[in-house]
Design an enzyme around this catalytic site. Structure first.
Site, mmCIF file in Angstrom:
data_model
loop_
_atom_site.group_PDB
_atom_site.id
_atom_site.type_symbol
_atom_site.label_atom_id
_atom_site.label_comp_id
_atom_site.label_asym_id
_atom_site.label_seq_id
_atom_site.Cartn_x
_atom_site.Cartn_y
_atom_site.Cartn_z
ATOM 1 N N LYS A 149 0.864 -1.194 0.000
ATOM 2 C CA LYS A 149 0.000 0.000 0.000
ATOM 3 C C LYS A 149 0.889 1.228 0.000
ATOM 4 O O LYS A 149 2.044 1.165 0.443
ATOM 5 C CB LYS A 149 -0.894 0.012 1.247
ATOM 6 C CG LYS A 149 -2.143 0.866 1.101
ATOM 7 C CD LYS A 149 -3.266 0.115 0.399
ATOM 8 C CE LYS A 149 -4.486 0.968 0.191
ATOM 9 N NZ LYS A 149 -5.614 0.175 -0.307
ATOM 10 N N THR A 158 -14.991 -2.651 -7.482
ATOM 11 C CA THR A 158 -15.071 -2.832 -6.029
ATOM 12 C C THR A 158 -16.537 -2.894 -5.597
ATOM 13 O O THR A 158 -16.933 -3.783 -4.827
ATOM 14 C CB THR A 158 -14.329 -1.700 -5.294
ATOM 15 O OG1 THR A 158 -13.015 -1.592 -5.848
ATOM 16 C CG2 THR A 158 -14.222 -1.976 -3.809
ATOM 17 N N SER A 208 -8.114 -5.344 -10.887
ATOM 18 C CA SER A 208 -6.779 -4.764 -11.103
ATOM 19 C C SER A 208 -5.831 -5.838 -11.641
ATOM 20 O O SER A 208 -5.008 -5.576 -12.521
ATOM 21 C CB SER A 208 -6.209 -4.222 -9.792
ATOM 22 O OG SER A 208 -6.512 -2.857 -9.640
#
Ligand code: NAD
Length: 410
Positions: A102, A186, A344
């Site tokens: 991240k 998402t 992704s």
């Protein structure tokens, strides 16, 4: 509240329900690498400002690091570390060939011009590009980072490295190598997971839904629920929310926010503060904003039957226990919001193979994967007689364990 402490507590609780080897536990206690940088940006008025930027590469056990970049005033290394840990679990649970990472920058992008945001985004890439790449670490969007920002980052990476395959960043706009279906992935994924669990949980065909946060994820989730005949009675952004018993039209709410900057004055709806929104009567509560929203302070007041965690880390472990005791089902983030990272990964694969898949192919593949994993998590929770979070962690840890056994590094 420290998000990484919460993440580690979740790990401990999952291990207590379903033990792992000492070796894997040691590997998961700390990130493999974390880097903090200072990013210089020339502002529009010619002055120089320094911004703090982060990348945490938590685990590469199952593949290259994968995870978004967040731009937020509250973002710090602790938050990014927690988010990188959750990405590790999420990618393992989804069974995709990715590890966890991240990134972030401490900034309120609303205070910057578009040109300043672009220079800052490119600066983040200049600071980290040697650690990134399609085989190494593949960032994506998160809070306040958009497909356009991913295009700038991808282009900056290509300039610096000569690698023009566009596979080092995902969540890009279609024009610079994005995937069909990524924008909605998402939210769509959250809905597929919900649909797979709905009858198991005992909810009716049509439900009443409350959504906290109306960015990419919250806005998309409200729309997909309404498209399928559910009623969204409340929505909110960081400044506050609105409620209408007869239901909101999410497209109208989004349009109003775009034109007015907030939901203040939205017609035919009651204005409500964010704390109240979480406690509204409904079937499904969707936190889709930030961490630590449902805590021991408000868990006893949550009236939803299901909390569908589209945000990362919205529920603390203390709140988890209160909700479980009260029979409220929490569908954990690492399952409910995995649609983003799965698509992704499809984007990365298309970029590397120079292919372009149709939206239908992308979403069909996503639905099949998430329905399977939702069912697996549900069955594991029954087998372990525990909540869905511990069950999801147990499955993810099993997959990390398999990978760990193959990595015999002496
Ligand atoms: P975004 O920047 O598009 O939207 C965030 C939204 O949350 C905005 O509407 C903002 O106003 C609102 N918000 C912020 N603080 C709030 C508060 N206290 N109360 C109510 N609303 C508040 O970000 P996003 O991409 O939609 O991400 C939202 C959440 O989903 C984050 O937790 C993120 O990590 C998670 N997530 C995002 C993706 C993705 O693909 N973008 C994937 C998985 C998980």
């Amino acid at each position: 509240m420290n998000a990484f402490d919460e993440a580690q507590k979740q790990l401990d609780r999952a291990i207590a329900a379903s033990p792992i080897t000492e070796d894997l536990h040691k590997r998961l206690l700390k990130p493999e690498r974390e880097v903090t940088v200072s990013i210089p940006v020339t502002m529009d008025d010619g002055t120089l400002r320094m911004f703090e930027g982060y990348r945490v590469q938590y685990s590469s056990l199952r593949g290259p690091y994968k995870g978004g970049v967040r731009f937020h005033s509250q973002t710090d290394i602790n938050e990014v570390r927690a988010l990188a840990f959750w990405m590790t679990m999420k990618c393992a649970l989804a069974g995709i060939p990715m590890g966890g990472g991240k990134g972030g920058i401490t900034v309120d992008p609303r205070e910057l011009s578009a040109a300043e945001v672009e220079r800052l985004s490119r600066g983040w890439v200049r600071a980290f590009y040697t650690l990134l790449g399609p085989d190494q670490d593949i960032p994506a969007p998160d809070v306040n980072t958009t497909p356009e920002i991913m295009c700038w980052m991808s282009e900056e990476y290509a300039k610096l490295t000569g690698d023009t395959r566009n596979a080092a960043f995902t969540g890009k706009a279609l024009i610079c190598g994005g995937s069909e279906g990524r924008g909605a992935a998402t939210s769509a994924g959250g809905f597929y997971v919900f649909e797979a669990l709905r009858s198991r949980i005992g909810l009716p065909d049509k439900t009443v839904v409350v959504v906290q946060g109306m960015g990419n994820v919250g806005g998309g989730t409200a729309k997909i629920f309404v498209e399928h005949g559910h009623t969204v009675v409340a929505m909110s952004d960081s400044k506050g929310g609105i409620y209408s018993e007869s239901g909101l039209d999410p497209a109208e709410v989004e349009k109003y926010k775009k034109e007015n900057g907030s939901l203040k004055g939205f017609p035919n709806a009651e204005q409500i503060p964010n704390e109240k929104l979480l406690e509204l009567s409904c079937d499904v509560l969707v936190p889709a904003a930030l961490e630590n929203q449902i805590t021991k302070g408000n868990a006893k007041n949550i009236k939803a039957k299901v909390v569908l965690e589209l945000a990362n880390g919205p529920t603390t472990t203390e709140a988890d226990d209160i909700l479980f005791e009260r029979g409220v089902v929490v569908v954990p983030d690492i399952l409910a919001n995995a649609g983003g990272v799965v698509v992704s990964t499809y984007e990365w694969e298309q970029n590397l193979k120079n292919e372009h898949w149709s939206e239908k192919d992308v979403l069909d593949k996503l639905r099949e994967l998430l329905e399977r994993e939702a069912k697996n998590v549900w069955e594991r929770s029954k087998k372990l007689k525990t909540d869905l979070r511990r069950a999801a962690f147990a499955l993810a840890l099993e997959r990390l364990e398999e990978a760990s056994r193959q990595f015999i590094r002496r």
